[in-house]
Design an enzyme around this catalytic site. Structure first.
Site, mmCIF file in Angstrom:
data_model
loop_
_atom_site.group_PDB
_atom_site.id
_atom_site.type_symbol
_atom_site.label_atom_id
_atom_site.label_comp_id
_atom_site.label_asym_id
_atom_site.label_seq_id
_atom_site.Cartn_x
_atom_site.Cartn_y
_atom_site.Cartn_z
ATOM 1 N N ALA A 55 46.463 -66.203 7.586
ATOM 2 C CA ALA A 55 46.454 -67.588 8.086
ATOM 3 C C ALA A 55 45.822 -68.605 7.118
ATOM 4 C CB ALA A 55 45.780 -67.622 9.450
ATOM 5 N N GLN A 203 49.946 -54.021 5.746
ATOM 6 C CA GLN A 203 49.006 -54.855 4.978
ATOM 7 C C GLN A 203 47.668 -54.148 4.750
ATOM 8 O OE1 GLN A 203 50.863 -55.939 7.536
ATOM 9 N NE2 GLN A 203 51.292 -58.121 7.422
ATOM 10 N N ASP A 244 44.831 -65.086 13.450
ATOM 11 C CA ASP A 244 45.777 -66.112 13.014
ATOM 12 C C ASP A 244 45.671 -67.368 13.863
ATOM 13 O OD1 ASP A 244 46.904 -63.281 12.462
ATOM 14 O OD2 ASP A 244 47.730 -64.626 10.949
ATOM 15 N N LYS A 255 47.171 -59.744 14.084
ATOM 16 C CA LYS A 255 48.253 -58.809 13.752
ATOM 17 C C LYS A 255 48.483 -57.801 14.878
ATOM 18 C CE LYS A 255 50.332 -58.936 10.885
ATOM 19 N NZ LYS A 255 51.644 -59.618 10.919
HETATM 20 O O1 MRU Z 1 51.465 -61.395 8.969
HETATM 21 P P1 MRU Z 1 50.237 -61.656 8.144
HETATM 22 O O2 MRU Z 1 50.019 -60.652 7.061
HETATM 23 O O3 MRU Z 1 50.191 -63.079 7.631
HETATM 24 O O4 MRU Z 1 49.077 -61.476 9.176
HETATM 25 C C1 MRU Z 1 47.739 -61.645 8.766
HETATM 26 C C2 MRU Z 1 46.774 -61.296 9.799
HETATM 27 O O5 MRU Z 1 47.109 -60.985 10.928
HETATM 28 C C3 MRU Z 1 45.340 -61.450 9.435
HETATM 29 O O6 MRU Z 1 44.574 -60.520 10.109
HETATM 30 C C4 MRU Z 1 44.918 -62.869 9.833
HETATM 31 O O7 MRU Z 1 45.754 -63.846 9.246
HETATM 32 C C5 MRU Z 1 43.567 -63.186 9.458
HETATM 33 S S1 MRU Z 1 43.499 -63.480 7.756
HETATM 34 C C6 MRU Z 1 42.025 -64.026 7.284
#
Ligand code: MRU
Length: 367
Positions: A55, A203, A244, A255
């Site tokens: 995010a 990820q 997010d 996520k």
């Molecule tokens: O789909 P993504 O890889 O953008 O999802 C990211 C996440 O869910 C992270 O845990 C979230 O953005 C926090 S990042 C500091």
């Protein structure tokens, strides 16, 4: 953070004032590739194809996307077009809208000939603040890790569990969930991180394991279903995840799979903390399950897995019958009642409206 001795941020402006550098996260962990964003479409594609993701980093990229667009054409029409293009890239993360709104609010009152430089400076400023914010999140989270260390025997390992990548790659630097971990490691606390692989895009496996490894933080990769077992056996002292979008009542969207980890933590009395900058809070929404838009992504992310074969070639493999129907929700919502606390740049608070009001009174009363 350093990669082979060179200091990197996950995004950076080039000296020409019209180009932005990024690390292409779709190529990690097997190849370290940097790219340049030169057009609005480059910036939008980088976000939608997840060359940049997380995010806070999405927010920073969106701000630079606006700056790139305004460098080409500073008109109000372009500003509105660029806003719409960037906004359509990914629906769930709050920082995207936050950064776009900040940019438009600041640019609107400026004469056209000042907009490009101002948008560029604002994007730089958003990045600078992100680093500062994440450092502060880290120092507040560090107090939680220190408290756990104090309860354990001297030198006893502190086991943390994290999901997805809320590391420096997901922000400009430090990360949110990883910032306390990096800071604990820096002062010599014996931390060890259980890294959820985080299907479908992995990820955790490809990004969190990569960055912890580069930084020398002890960690082990686990499949997403392992956390509950570890918690039942006293092998997790603390869960820390990112988010997010968090609602004004403390519901946490993160996520997919975060909710199941929070349930397991709750059942096993393991503290479950969420680290976030206040720019991730959606102050306009209370009920996360009802009101946070959940991104659904292409089914190929579930059915095909990228990796490296035994000959060292990067490739993808299909893991199900070719015709299998796939559903791919990218995020879920963990209700506030399952969250032990929110670690923000201003301190740690309860995941509730009252908790957030103690740290951000100006936001809560304004909403
Ligand atoms: O789909 P993504 O890889 O953008 O999802 C990211 C996440 O869910 C992270 O845990 C979230 O953005 C926090 S990042 C500091």
């Amino acid at each position: 953070m350093k990669i082979d001795g060179t200091l990197y941020h996950s995004i950076w402006p080039e000296d020409d004032g019209r180009t932005v550098g990024i690390i292409d996260q779709t190529r990690l962990p097997h190849s370290f590739v940097t790219r340049h964003l030169r057009t609005l479409d480059d910036a939008a594609t980088a976000i939608s194809d997840m060359q940049v993701r997380g995010a806070p980093l999405i927010g920073a990229t969106a701000a630079y996307g606006m700056a790139i667009a305004l460098r080409k054409d500073p008109s109000a029409q372009m500003m509105s077009h660029a806003y719409d293009v960037m906004h359509a890239t990914r629906p769930t993360g709050m920082n995207l809208k936050w950064a776009l709104d900040e940019t438009v609010q600041t640019m609107r009152s400026l004469p056209e000939d000042q907009r490009a430089d101002a948008a560029w400076a604002l994007a730089d400023e958003i990045c600078r603040r992100d680093i500062e914010t994440n450092q502060a999140i880290g120092s507040h989270g560090l107090d939680l890790i220190k408290a756990i260390a104090a309860k354990k025997g001297p030198g006893e390992t502190i086991n943390l569990l994290t999901h997805c990548n809320a590391g420096w790659l997901a922000t400009v630097d430090w990360g949110t969930a990883t910032s306390p971990i990096y800071q604990a490691h820096e002062i010599g606390l014996p931390v060890h991180v259980w890294v959820d692989e985080t299907r479908p895009r992995n990820q955790g496996a490809s990004l969190t394991a990569w960055e912890l490894g580069r930084h020398g933080v002890p960690h082990s990769l686990i499949v997403d279903n392992t956390g509950g077992h570890l918690m039942q056996h006293g092998m997790v002292d603390l869960c820390i995840v990112g988010t997010d979008r968090t609602t004004a009542s403390g519901d946490v969207c993160n996520k997919i799979g975060t909710y199941l980890k929070a349930l397991a933590a709750h059942d096993n009395d393991v503290p479950f903390y969420v680290a976030l900058p206040s720019s991730t809070v959606d102050w306009t929404v209370d009920d996360g399950i009802r009101d946070v838009p959940i991104e659904q992504r292409d089914g190929t992310e579930v059915s095909w897995i990228p990796g490296k074969d035994a000959e060292g070639r990067e490739t993808s493999v299909l893991i199900c019958p070719e015709s299998t129907p796939v559903v791919n929700y990218a995020f879920d919502v963990t209700p506030a009642r399952l969250v032990t606390g929110l670690i923000t740049e201003r301190g740690v608070c309860d995941a509730s409206k009252a908790g957030l009001a103690t740290l951000f009174p100006e936001k809560v009363t304004a909403a």
